[in-house]
Write a protein that holds these residues in place. Structure first.
Motif, PDB file in Angstrom:
ATOM      1  N   PHE A  79       0.964  -0.766   0.255  1.00 12.52           N
ATOM      2  CA  PHE A  79       0.342  -0.352  -0.408  1.00 12.52           C
ATOM      3  C   PHE A  79       0.742   1.210   0.193  1.00 12.52           C
ATOM      4  N   ALA A  80       1.738   0.156   1.070  1.00 11.43           N
ATOM      5  CA  ALA A  80       2.966   2.544   0.553  1.00 11.43           C
ATOM      6  C   ALA A  80       3.937   1.693  -0.119  1.00 11.43           C
ATOM      7  N   GLY A  81       3.897   1.301  -1.387  1.00  5.53           N
ATOM      8  CA  GLY A  81       5.095   0.414  -1.840  1.00  5.53           C
ATOM      9  C   GLY A  81       6.688   0.165  -0.905  1.00  5.53           C
ATOM     10  N   GLU A  82       6.289  -0.048  -0.225  1.00  7.88           N
ATOM     11  CA  GLU A  82       7.167  -0.702   0.314  1.00  7.88           C
ATOM     12  C   GLU A  82       8.053  -1.525   0.218  1.00  7.88           C
ATOM     13  N   TRP A  83       7.482  -2.490  -0.419  1.00  9.34           N
ATOM     14  CA  TRP A  83       8.412  -3.280  -0.681  1.00  9.34           C
ATOM     15  C   TRP A  83       9.138  -3.348  -2.681  1.00  9.34           C
ATOM     16  N   ALA A  84      10.394  -3.564  -2.379  1.00  4.31           N
ATOM     17  CA  ALA A  84      11.590  -3.476  -3.782  1.00  4.31           C
ATOM     18  C   ALA A  84      11.299  -4.513  -4.937  1.00  4.31           C
ATOM     19  N   VAL A  85      10.969  -4.639  -5.726  1.00  2.55           N
ATOM     20  CA  VAL A  85      10.463  -5.603  -6.367  1.00  2.55           C
ATOM     21  C   VAL A  85      11.995  -5.895  -7.415  1.00  2.55           C
ATOM     22  N   SER A  86      12.308  -6.998  -7.834  1.00  4.26           N
ATOM     23  CA  SER A  86      13.304  -7.442  -8.455  1.00  4.26           C
ATOM     24  C   SER A  86      12.947  -8.269  -9.688  1.00  4.26           C
ATOM     25  N   ALA A  87      13.047  -8.825 -10.450  1.00  2.31           N
ATOM     26  CA  ALA A  87      12.994 -10.466 -10.905  1.00  2.31           C
ATOM     27  C   ALA A  87      13.941 -10.301 -12.665  1.00  2.31           C
ATOM     28  N   GLY A  92       9.292  -5.087  11.958  1.00  2.00           N
ATOM     29  CA  GLY A  92       8.884  -4.837  13.036  1.00  2.00           C
ATOM     30  C   GLY A  92       8.686  -6.381  13.970  1.00  2.00           C
ATOM     31  N   PRO A  93       9.223  -6.467  14.662  1.00  2.14           N
ATOM     32  CA  PRO A  93       9.360  -7.519  15.461  1.00  2.14           C
ATOM     33  C   PRO A  93       8.461  -9.322  14.706  1.00  2.14           C
ATOM     34  N   GLY A  94       9.342  -9.885  13.592  1.00  2.00           N
ATOM     35  CA  GLY A  94       8.603 -10.748  13.757  1.00  2.00           C
ATOM     36  C   GLY A  94       8.459 -10.364  12.346  1.00  2.00           C
ATOM     37  N   GLU A  95       8.624  -9.354  11.605  1.00  3.04           N
ATOM     38  CA  GLU A  95       8.390  -9.343  10.285  1.00  3.04           C
ATOM     39  C   GLU A  95       9.955  -9.488   9.621  1.00  3.04           C
ATOM     40  N   VAL A  96      10.185 -10.083   8.682  1.00  6.90           N
ATOM     41  CA  VAL A  96      10.970 -10.445   7.820  1.00  6.90           C
ATOM     42  C   VAL A  96      11.811  -9.333   6.374  1.00  6.90           C
ATOM     43  N   SER A  97      12.794  -8.855   6.625  1.00  5.77           N
ATOM     44  CA  SER A  97      13.609  -7.845   5.154  1.00  5.77           C
ATOM     45  C   SER A  97      13.658  -8.210   4.220  1.00  5.77           C
ATOM     46  N   GLU A  98      13.383  -9.591   3.672  1.00  7.73           N
ATOM     47  CA  GLU A  98      13.577 -10.054   2.126  1.00  7.73           C
ATOM     48  C   GLU A  98      12.537 -11.387   2.289  1.00  7.73           C
ATOM     49  N   LYS A  99      12.108 -11.741   0.850  1.00  6.03           N
ATOM     50  CA  LYS A  99      11.882 -12.432   0.430  1.00  6.03           C
ATOM     51  C   LYS A  99      11.603 -13.590  -0.542  1.00  6.03           C
ATOM     52  N   THR A 100      11.422 -14.309  -1.251  1.00  3.90           N
ATOM     53  CA  THR A 100      11.598 -14.659  -2.278  1.00  3.90           C
ATOM     54  C   THR A 100      10.942 -15.214  -2.474  1.00  3.90           C
ATOM     55  N   GLY A 101      10.513 -15.061  -3.809  1.00  2.00           N
ATOM     56  CA  GLY A 101       8.965 -16.127  -4.365  1.00  2.00           C
ATOM     57  C   GLY A 101       9.507 -16.245  -5.997  1.00  2.00           C
ATOM     58  N   THR A 102       8.847 -16.722  -6.571  1.00  2.00           N
ATOM     59  CA  THR A 102       8.308 -17.005  -8.433  1.00  2.00           C
ATOM     60  C   THR A 102       6.910 -16.032  -8.928  1.00  2.00           C
ATOM     61  N   LEU A 103       7.238 -16.103 -10.729  1.00  8.60           N
ATOM     62  CA  LEU A 103       6.580 -15.067 -10.717  1.00  8.60           C
ATOM     63  C   LEU A 103       6.841 -15.586 -12.082  1.00  8.60           C
ATOM     64  N   ARG A 104       5.351 -15.404 -12.836  1.00 11.74           N
ATOM     65  CA  ARG A 104       4.822 -16.071 -14.355  1.00 11.74           C
ATOM     66  C   ARG A 104       4.212 -15.672 -14.898  1.00 11.74           C
ATOM     67  N   VAL A 144      11.708 -14.353  -8.257  1.00 12.54           N
ATOM     68  CA  VAL A 144      11.693 -12.653  -7.925  1.00 12.54           C
ATOM     69  C   VAL A 144      12.241 -12.038  -6.269  1.00 12.54           C
ATOM     70  N   GLN A 145      12.880 -11.003  -6.144  1.00 15.88           N
ATOM     71  CA  GLN A 145      13.011 -11.340  -4.926  1.00 15.88           C
ATOM     72  C   GLN A 145      12.205  -9.825  -4.317  1.00 15.88           C
ATOM     73  N   LEU A 146      11.737  -9.848  -2.861  1.00 12.20           N
ATOM     74  CA  LEU A 146      11.345  -8.339  -2.844  1.00 12.20           C
ATOM     75  C   LEU A 146      11.360  -8.268  -1.737  1.00 12.20           C
ATOM     76  N   LYS A 147      12.244  -6.784  -1.313  1.00  8.13           N
ATOM     77  CA  LYS A 147      13.098  -6.609  -0.019  1.00  8.13           C
ATOM     78  C   LYS A 147      12.329  -5.362   0.353  1.00  8.13           C
ATOM     79  N   HIS A 148      12.186  -5.854   1.237  1.00  6.95           N
ATOM     80  CA  HIS A 148      11.295  -4.140   2.385  1.00  6.95           C
ATOM     81  C   HIS A 148      12.094  -3.119   2.313  1.00  6.95           C
ATOM     82  N   LEU A 149      11.722  -2.333   2.308  1.00  6.96           N
ATOM     83  CA  LEU A 149      12.428  -0.531   2.410  1.00  6.96           C
ATOM     84  C   LEU A 149      12.030  -0.178   3.919  1.00  6.96           C
ATOM     85  N   ALA A 150      10.688  -0.700   4.436  1.00  8.35           N
ATOM     86  CA  ALA A 150      10.740   0.184   5.534  1.00  8.35           C
ATOM     87  C   ALA A 150      11.570   0.195   6.695  1.00  8.35           C
ATOM     88  N   ILE A 151      10.583   0.427   8.135  1.00 13.05           N
ATOM     89  CA  ILE A 151      11.668  -0.148   9.322  1.00 13.05           C
ATOM     90  C   ILE A 151      10.562  -1.767   9.531  1.00 13.05           C
TER      91      ILE A 151
END
Length: 162
Positions: A65-73, A102-114, A93-100
């Motif tokens: 909603f705030a564009g807080e995840w940078a997407v690169s693929a 919170g507890p229990g959140e991850v700063s990077e996620k990976t997945g697939t994009l078709r 695809v890689q998603l990198k969190h651009l904001a601070i």
């Protein structure tokens, strides 16, 4: 017999032009030209049928909603038999969190994009962990599409080519 440079610089030996050798001369000229004629016919057909090498597609974007995840693929092109304008791509695809975070959140996620692309328009399926989202939009930094992520709702996604 005398030597002569052919169409690709290879020496072709042709019989001398004599009344008795005219038929042999014409036959040798005909045989030498067959390879060039075949290349002139076959090459355009191979290109038209799409036997060109597959290409990749590099994407960047923002998710959330705030564009807080940078997407690169970096996606590679697959083949779609019978379709000339529609192109299929798939890859990690890689998603990198651009904001601070919170507890229990991850700063990077990976997945697939078709992604299926026709011109600048696309239809895509994004899978990250257990979440699966489907989205249709335009590859443009200024255009927002809404990814339907099931129980997570519709989340804004902007994708564009690098």
């Amino acid at each position: 017999m005398r030597g002569r440079a052919g169409p690709i610089g290879v020496a072709i030996t042709l019989p001398l032009r004599t009344p008795a050798g005219n038929a042999q001369y014409r036959q040798a000229r005909y045989d030498a030209g067959k390879g060039a004629a075949m290349r002139a016919v076959v090459l355009p057909i191979v290109v038209m049928l799409g036997a060109a090498p597959a290409f990749g597609l590099e994407l960047e974007g923002r998710y959330g909603f705030a564009g807080e995840w940078a997407v690169s693929a970096t996606l590679t092109e697959g083949t779609v038999p019978g379709l000339w304008r529609k192109r299929e791509f798939a890859g990690p695809v890689q998603l990198k969190h651009l904001a601070i975070c919170g507890p229990g959140e991850v700063s990077e996620k990976t997945g697939t994009l078709r992604l299926s692309r026709t011109g600048a328009s696309y239809v895509a399926k994004l899978v990250v962990g257990e979440d699966s989202c489907e989205v249709a939009g335009v590859l443009n930094e200024d255009r927002v599409a809404f990814a339907d992520c099931g129980r997570s709702g519709k989340i804004p996604l902007r994708l564009w080519s690098k």
